[in-house]
Design a protein around this motif. Sequence first.
Motif, short mmCIF file in Angstrom:
data_model
loop_
_atom_site.label_atom_id
_atom_site.label_comp_id
_atom_site.label_asym_id
_atom_site.label_seq_id
_atom_site.Cartn_x
_atom_site.Cartn_y
_atom_site.Cartn_z
N PRO A 1 -3.08 6.56 23.54
CA PRO A 1 -1.98 6.70 22.58
C PRO A 1 -2.00 5.60 21.53
O PRO A 1 -2.21 4.43 21.84
CB PRO A 1 -0.73 6.59 23.47
N GLY A 2 -1.79 5.99 20.29
CA GLY A 2 -1.73 5.03 19.19
C GLY A 2 -3.06 4.61 18.64
O GLY A 2 -3.13 3.94 17.60
N MET A 3 -4.16 4.99 19.28
CA MET A 3 -5.49 4.58 18.84
C MET A 3 -6.07 5.63 17.89
O MET A 3 -6.20 6.80 18.26
CB MET A 3 -6.42 4.40 20.03
N VAL A 4 -6.39 5.22 16.66
CA VAL A 4 -6.94 6.13 15.65
C VAL A 4 -8.11 5.45 14.95
O VAL A 4 -8.32 4.23 15.08
CB VAL A 4 -5.87 6.54 14.61
N ILE A 5 -8.86 6.24 14.19
CA ILE A 5 -9.90 5.70 13.30
C ILE A 5 -9.61 6.19 11.89
O ILE A 5 -8.94 7.21 11.71
CB ILE A 5 -11.31 6.12 13.76
N TYR A 6 -10.10 5.48 10.91
CA TYR A 6 -9.81 5.84 9.52
C TYR A 6 -10.94 5.36 8.62
O TYR A 6 -11.74 4.48 8.97
CB TYR A 6 -8.47 5.26 9.07
N ASP A 7 -11.02 5.95 7.43
CA ASP A 7 -12.04 5.54 6.47
C ASP A 7 -11.46 5.63 5.06
O ASP A 7 -10.31 5.99 4.87
CB ASP A 7 -13.30 6.41 6.61
N ASP A 8 -12.31 5.29 4.08
CA ASP A 8 -11.91 5.31 2.67
C ASP A 8 -10.62 4.53 2.46
O ASP A 8 -9.65 5.03 1.89
CB ASP A 8 -11.75 6.76 2.20
N PHE A 9 -10.60 3.28 2.95
CA PHE A 9 -9.38 2.47 2.91
C PHE A 9 -9.56 1.25 2.01
O PHE A 9 -10.67 0.88 1.64
CB PHE A 9 -9.01 2.01 4.32
N ARG A 10 -8.45 0.64 1.68
CA ARG A 10 -8.41 -0.63 0.95
C ARG A 10 -7.65 -1.64 1.81
O ARG A 10 -6.95 -1.27 2.74
CB ARG A 10 -7.74 -0.46 -0.41
N THR A 11 -7.77 -2.90 1.45
CA THR A 11 -7.12 -3.96 2.23
C THR A 11 -6.29 -4.85 1.30
O THR A 11 -6.72 -5.19 0.19
CB THR A 11 -8.16 -4.81 2.97
N ILE A 12 -5.10 -5.21 1.78
CA ILE A 12 -4.22 -6.11 1.04
C ILE A 12 -3.82 -7.26 1.95
O ILE A 12 -3.63 -7.07 3.16
CB ILE A 12 -2.97 -5.35 0.53
N MET A 13 -3.71 -8.46 1.40
CA MET A 13 -3.28 -9.64 2.16
C MET A 13 -1.78 -9.86 1.93
O MET A 13 -1.31 -9.85 0.78
CB MET A 13 -4.05 -10.88 1.73
N VAL A 14 -1.03 -10.04 3.02
CA VAL A 14 0.42 -10.20 2.90
C VAL A 14 0.90 -11.33 3.81
O VAL A 14 0.22 -11.74 4.75
CB VAL A 14 1.17 -8.90 3.26
N ASN A 15 2.13 -11.77 3.53
CA ASN A 15 2.78 -12.80 4.34
C ASN A 15 4.01 -12.18 5.02
O ASN A 15 5.03 -11.94 4.37
CB ASN A 15 3.20 -13.98 3.48
N PRO A 16 3.93 -11.88 6.33
CA PRO A 16 5.07 -11.25 7.01
C PRO A 16 6.28 -12.16 7.13
O PRO A 16 7.37 -11.69 7.47
CB PRO A 16 4.50 -10.91 8.39
N GLN A 17 6.10 -13.46 6.84
CA GLN A 17 7.21 -14.40 6.94
C GLN A 17 7.88 -14.64 5.59
O GLN A 17 8.75 -15.52 5.47
CB GLN A 17 6.70 -15.74 7.49
N SER A 18 7.50 -13.85 4.58
CA SER A 18 8.07 -14.04 3.25
C SER A 18 9.55 -13.68 3.24
O SER A 18 10.04 -12.92 4.09
CB SER A 18 7.33 -13.19 2.23
N GLU A 19 10.25 -14.21 2.26
CA GLU A 19 11.69 -13.96 2.15
C GLU A 19 11.98 -12.48 1.91
O GLU A 19 12.95 -11.94 2.43
CB GLU A 19 12.27 -14.80 1.01
#
Length: 597
Positions: free
Chosen positions: A564-582
């Motif tokens: 459960p919850g395990m998937v695969i994917y392709d043709d993706f992009r990546t973004i860098m984020v800060n989960p602790q941001s205001e």
Amino acid sequence: MPFDGLTIKAITTELQNDLVGGRIDKIYQPEKDELSLFIRQPGISNIKLLISANARWARMHISTSKSENPAKPSNFCMVLRKYLEGGKILKIEQIEFERIVHIHIESLDDFQEWKPKLLICEFMGKHSNIILVNPENNLIIDATKKYGSETSSYREVLPGQEYIIPPAQNKLDILSTSFENFTDYMWQQEDATLATAIFKVLTGISPFAGKQICNLVGLNPDMPVDECGEYEFITIFTYIKDLIEKIEKDGITGHIAYKKKIPIDYAPYPLGNMENVNSKSYETMNKTCDVFYKEKLSHIKLDSQKVNLSRNINVFLKKANKKQFHLESDQSKAVDNDNYRLLGEIITANAYKLKKGDSEVKLYNYYTDEDILITLDPRFTPIQNAQRYFKIYNKSRTALLHLKKLLRNNQQEIEYLESILVSVKEASNIAELEEIVDELEREGYIKSKKNTRRKSKPIKSMPREFLSSDGLTILVGRNNRQNDQLTLKEARKTDLWLHTKDIPGTHVIIKMPDNIKTISDLPNKTLEEAAGLAAYYSKAKDSEKVPVDYTFRLNVRKPKGAKPGMVIYDDFRTIMVNPQSEDISKLVETIDTSSED
């Protein structure tokens, strides 16, 4: 969270109005130190009065919570049923502003004559108790906590013994003392602060109440008593007297202080001067206590279950990591065995130079352009020695293929278990944990409790729902099974799917409007917020720089047999984020409360 004299005054005043004249219909004892009295009033459905003598949660109030009762009632419960069921409540009173409440009851005895009974509730921390007394001779009939002289030299709480009130604390009862007497006692607290002095002088006032009352009247609770004058004392004295008068005549509004949606304190007066705290008010003190303890104990139970469940999962995770270490070690050895192919080839190329009986030989390695010393078995011919090396190599090659599959499957199990730990950590209620437990039972990690009877199927939780700054809906899964449901069944193929890159976490879906056809048309702010939520609800929550992959739902698929919850994917992009941001913190705080309850 003091169940102090002020709170008890408000509680008993309300109970006096609501319960007097009612009849005790049923009595249960769900815990060894907790009672549930169901009281029937004409024209009103049964009212549940909860009385607890728990050392940490001693209290009494009308309750709406449901509790499971033991199949076999305790002896104390049977005694109460014998003497009190069917009885009429005559009076509920607080004793001298202390943490003691008397419930006066009239019930039929064995001769069908109406006789008085007294249920005494003492709310004094670890010394809390519930005692049934015969008021005609002041003898104890029974109690939740019984002890003799070996435990207390002051009094014995045993059936047949005379009931003795707990020892006085040599404090003033503000209901009967004068301002002059109060002032004299306050002056005697030379080295104390104002708040501490109030607690030491007045009965029924907790340290918490002392501080809050000072804040409410605009005084510094940490002010030394030596620096106080008549103004400070009259202000405190008058406020408490007015508060008690209001409780007795008009009733009061209760207040609960929340910190990050967790209740931390309550009081029969406004709560203020508490950092990062929100306050809610309730129409009665009984309602206030009911809400506070229901939510507080629910959070404690949730945290306890989280710890236990995480501990169990970590056992499987530790085994999986250990297995991964051994598999990687075997793989390393198998890779090293590729050298045997080289040895076989060199021996074969130089077989004409060798003879049976040689134990070692130095031959030219045409791969490294240098000589190599090769060990031979003197029992075999050169070609047989070469074949032995080729056989070892072939076995290693087969092992490598098998190990590659084992490593892949074991790594998937590690990722799955780590994703479960994230779901457990972020669970906001017991129902969510039950969903995770159900998932673990289905996957064979936890043995199903077949004998456990469930009255009804647990309500399935809904994904967390957020509204981006651009007005787009962002859905965040709570657990693996919900991730599958959200991604594979509920999301449209044109919706945007997000997940932390190579980090256990949840599935996030941005519901794409029909007018947005490409990712480049999606507002950057919405993308950043959704990616931030994916990082926030992941194992990398406390990091400041987290990679998040995103692609259209069309590019996400589930391999056959995947957990459960395990998937695969392709043709993706990546973004860098800060989960602790205001921005992310504010977004998490604005989540619809109903989805978290």
